[in-house]
Design an enzyme around this catalytic site. Structure first.
Site, mmCIF file in Angstrom:
data_model
loop_
_atom_site.group_PDB
_atom_site.id
_atom_site.type_symbol
_atom_site.label_atom_id
_atom_site.label_comp_id
_atom_site.label_asym_id
_atom_site.label_seq_id
_atom_site.Cartn_x
_atom_site.Cartn_y
_atom_site.Cartn_z
ATOM 1 N N CYS A 37 58.989 -46.567 16.965
ATOM 2 C CA CYS A 37 59.667 -45.535 16.189
ATOM 3 C C CYS A 37 60.671 -46.205 15.260
ATOM 4 O O CYS A 37 61.389 -47.116 15.689
ATOM 5 C CB CYS A 37 60.389 -44.591 17.154
ATOM 6 S SG CYS A 37 61.321 -43.292 16.340
ATOM 7 N N LEU A 38 60.725 -45.762 14.016
ATOM 8 C CA LEU A 38 61.655 -46.374 13.060
ATOM 9 C C LEU A 38 63.115 -46.149 13.461
ATOM 10 O O LEU A 38 63.990 -46.880 13.012
ATOM 11 C CB LEU A 38 61.400 -45.830 11.649
ATOM 12 C CG LEU A 38 60.062 -46.237 11.008
ATOM 13 C CD1 LEU A 38 59.910 -45.598 9.633
ATOM 14 C CD2 LEU A 38 59.922 -47.748 10.902
ATOM 15 N N GLN A 64 65.175 -37.900 11.198
ATOM 16 C CA GLN A 64 65.364 -39.353 11.138
ATOM 17 C C GLN A 64 66.087 -39.797 9.877
ATOM 18 O O GLN A 64 66.573 -40.925 9.799
ATOM 19 C CB GLN A 64 64.010 -40.075 11.234
ATOM 20 C CG GLN A 64 63.369 -39.951 12.618
ATOM 21 C CD GLN A 64 62.062 -40.707 12.675
ATOM 22 O OE1 GLN A 64 61.034 -40.195 12.281
ATOM 23 N NE2 GLN A 64 62.115 -41.940 13.148
ATOM 24 N N HIS A 69 54.054 -37.506 18.152
ATOM 25 C CA HIS A 69 55.334 -38.219 18.074
ATOM 26 C C HIS A 69 56.283 -37.541 17.077
ATOM 27 O O HIS A 69 57.446 -37.277 17.393
ATOM 28 C CB HIS A 69 55.048 -39.677 17.668
ATOM 29 C CG HIS A 69 56.261 -40.538 17.506
ATOM 30 N ND1 HIS A 69 56.510 -41.636 18.309
ATOM 31 C CD2 HIS A 69 57.297 -40.477 16.628
ATOM 32 C CE1 HIS A 69 57.653 -42.194 17.924
ATOM 33 N NE2 HIS A 69 58.148 -41.520 16.910
ATOM 34 N N GLU A 70 55.763 -37.255 15.880
ATOM 35 C CA GLU A 70 56.628 -36.696 14.831
ATOM 36 C C GLU A 70 57.034 -35.253 15.137
ATOM 37 O O GLU A 70 58.171 -34.855 14.887
ATOM 38 C CB GLU A 70 55.948 -36.779 13.465
ATOM 39 C CG GLU A 70 55.577 -38.194 13.009
ATOM 40 C CD GLU A 70 56.714 -39.193 13.111
ATOM 41 O OE1 GLU A 70 57.890 -38.810 12.967
ATOM 42 O OE2 GLU A 70 56.422 -40.373 13.359
ATOM 43 N N GLY A 115 54.866 -42.784 10.359
ATOM 44 C CA GLY A 115 55.311 -41.401 10.324
ATOM 45 C C GLY A 115 56.830 -41.334 10.298
ATOM 46 O O GLY A 115 57.515 -42.272 10.712
HETATM 47 ZN ZN LIG Z 1 59.827 -41.699 15.758
#
Ligand SMILES: [Zn+2]
Length: 149
Positions: free
Chosen positions: A88-89, A51, A130-131, A46
């Site tokens: 998380c990225l 981000q 999360h997103e 996601g």
């Molecule tokens: Zn994230």
């Protein structure tokens, strides 16, 4: 389509509240396509617009069941509980145990502005939570009960 730079923990943009999307135009579609390609390249499940440095309420998710786009998402129902590892990225290399609802229903708009509802379970419910939280400037780190080495 292009790969965009992923903002990392500490970048102030990740801690800001995102604005509602009002224009469902080509610019939004390009953003969504870029977000999807960027997420796939990094093997994420996601990605939220902040981000990639855009303070708009837009999210892409793919937990292996196909591409999902949520614009202006709002969680309207949740039930059950699951505890599992989450990453998380924007926080590369860090994994932690996070408890989330097991089933989540969101109300959101698609890329053309049409409202819909969607229910996700397990990993998809986790990704939706999360997103959506990214859009309010929150990182999963605040919810970690135990970091995984
Ligand atoms: Zn994230």
């Amino acid at each position: 389509m292009a790969i965009r730079e992923i903002r990392k923990k500490g970048d102030e943009i990740l801690y800001k509240k995102c604005k509602e999307v009002k224009n469902f135009d080509n610019k939004l579609h390009i953003l969504l396509d870029d977000m999807y390609d960027t997420m796939k390249k990094q093997e994420g499940a996601g990605l939220a617009a902040p981000q990639v440095g855009i303070l708009k309420r837009a999210v892409v998710i793919d937990v292996g069941q196909g591409r999902i786009e949520l614009i202006n998402p709002e969680i309207i129902e949740e039930s059950g509980e699951q505890t599992g590892s989450e990453g998380c990225l924007s926080v590369p290399g860090v994994w932690g145990e996070v408890t989330r609802p097991n089933v989540v229903t969101v109300k959101a708009q698609d890329r053309n502005g049409k409202w819909f509802k969607m229910t996700g379970e397990g990993l998809l419910a986790r990704a939706m939570c999360h997103e959506t939280e990214h859009l309010d400037g929150k990182l999963f780190l605040d919810r970690v009960t135990k970091f995984i080495d």
